[in-house]
Write a protein that holds these residues in place. Sequence first.
Motif, PDB file in Angstrom:
ATOM      1  N   HIS A  56      92.025  42.565  44.605  1.00 18.56           N
ATOM      2  CA  HIS A  56      91.455  43.895  44.380  1.00 18.56           C
ATOM      3  C   HIS A  56      92.344  44.686  43.421  1.00 18.56           C
ATOM      4  N   HIS A  58      94.090  47.546  43.478  1.00 19.98           N
ATOM      5  CA  HIS A  58      95.258  48.386  43.777  1.00 19.98           C
ATOM      6  C   HIS A  58      96.481  47.869  43.020  1.00 19.98           C
ATOM      7  N   HIS A  61      98.779  44.919  43.562  1.00 16.01           N
ATOM      8  CA  HIS A  61      98.231  43.573  43.353  1.00 16.01           C
ATOM      9  C   HIS A  61      97.895  43.317  41.883  1.00 16.01           C
ATOM     10  N   HIS A 121      88.171  47.059  52.914  1.00 19.88           N
ATOM     11  CA  HIS A 121      89.390  47.702  52.405  1.00 19.88           C
ATOM     12  C   HIS A 121      88.942  48.773  51.416  1.00 19.88           C
ATOM     13  N   ASP A 143      95.452  43.210  53.172  1.00 25.93           N
ATOM     14  CA  ASP A 143      94.652  44.358  52.721  1.00 25.93           C
ATOM     15  C   ASP A 143      93.248  44.366  53.313  1.00 25.93           C
TER      16      ASP A 143
HETATM   17 ZN   LIG Z   1      95.020  47.426  48.771  1.00 30.98          ZN
END
Ligand SMILES: [Zn+2]
Length: 259
Positions: A56, A58, A61, A121, A143
Amino acid sequence: MRFASLGSGSKGNSTIVVSGLTSILVDCGFGIRSICARLLARNVDPKTLTAILITHEHSDHWKGVEALSAKFGIPVYLSAGCFKARNLSSDSKNSKNFKIIDSHTAFDLGQFTVTPVPVPHDAREPIQYMLSDGTFRLGILTDLGHYTPHVISIYSKCHGLLLESNYDEEMLARGPYPQFLKDRVSGLFGHLSNRQALDLLKSLDLSQLQTLVLGHISDKNNHPDIIADVLSNADLGGAAIIFAEQDIGSEWQNLKPAL
Ligand SMILES: [Zn+2]
Ligand SMILES: [Zn+2]
């Protein structure tokens, strides 16, 4: 199959998984110099990576994804939602490296069959992954605010599991985070607590499990000793328990054929 965490926590996450000639990086939440150093420390030349799989958007990551992909021409697999959330456009110079995948459909990547797993999430279209090389199954699961029946069905019978055990409920409640952040972390679309990780482990078929790596551990709201204490209530069938650290990740974990 072998795998190692290259670092895990709120300041960055990345995992390397190797089988045969295929090397897959799952997420790249470190800057390009840092991720290259972390790979080279484990004798992986970054330019030999087969692909980067993204869970994902964020930044813990994503941070080094675009630079690493552009520098070495590495394909990046990600959900359509993640592609959108990162404001990537199909006419940018790096766009040929981005491959949008169906979050519900497994696909082959070199030696691996990759199964994306949608998770709850607070991102645009977050997924986690099960990687199989025909002999071993490695689950990567961080997550997520809670686990679903689909998660239980996919992550049963894996040989290796990198699982989030993000926070201790009491430490989070009493800790330094502002209330909105406490609510976010502990919410349905936040992160798994130690207790949730334990409950999930109790729900999974762990008969094949060799190695459990606990990751995405909060440095403010958790401690490995507390996790170890909580997990003493699970029957892990003798599997090794490893704690992935923010700065050093973990050593290589080698999955082995049953004797
Ligand atoms: Zn996250
Ligand atoms: Zn994260």
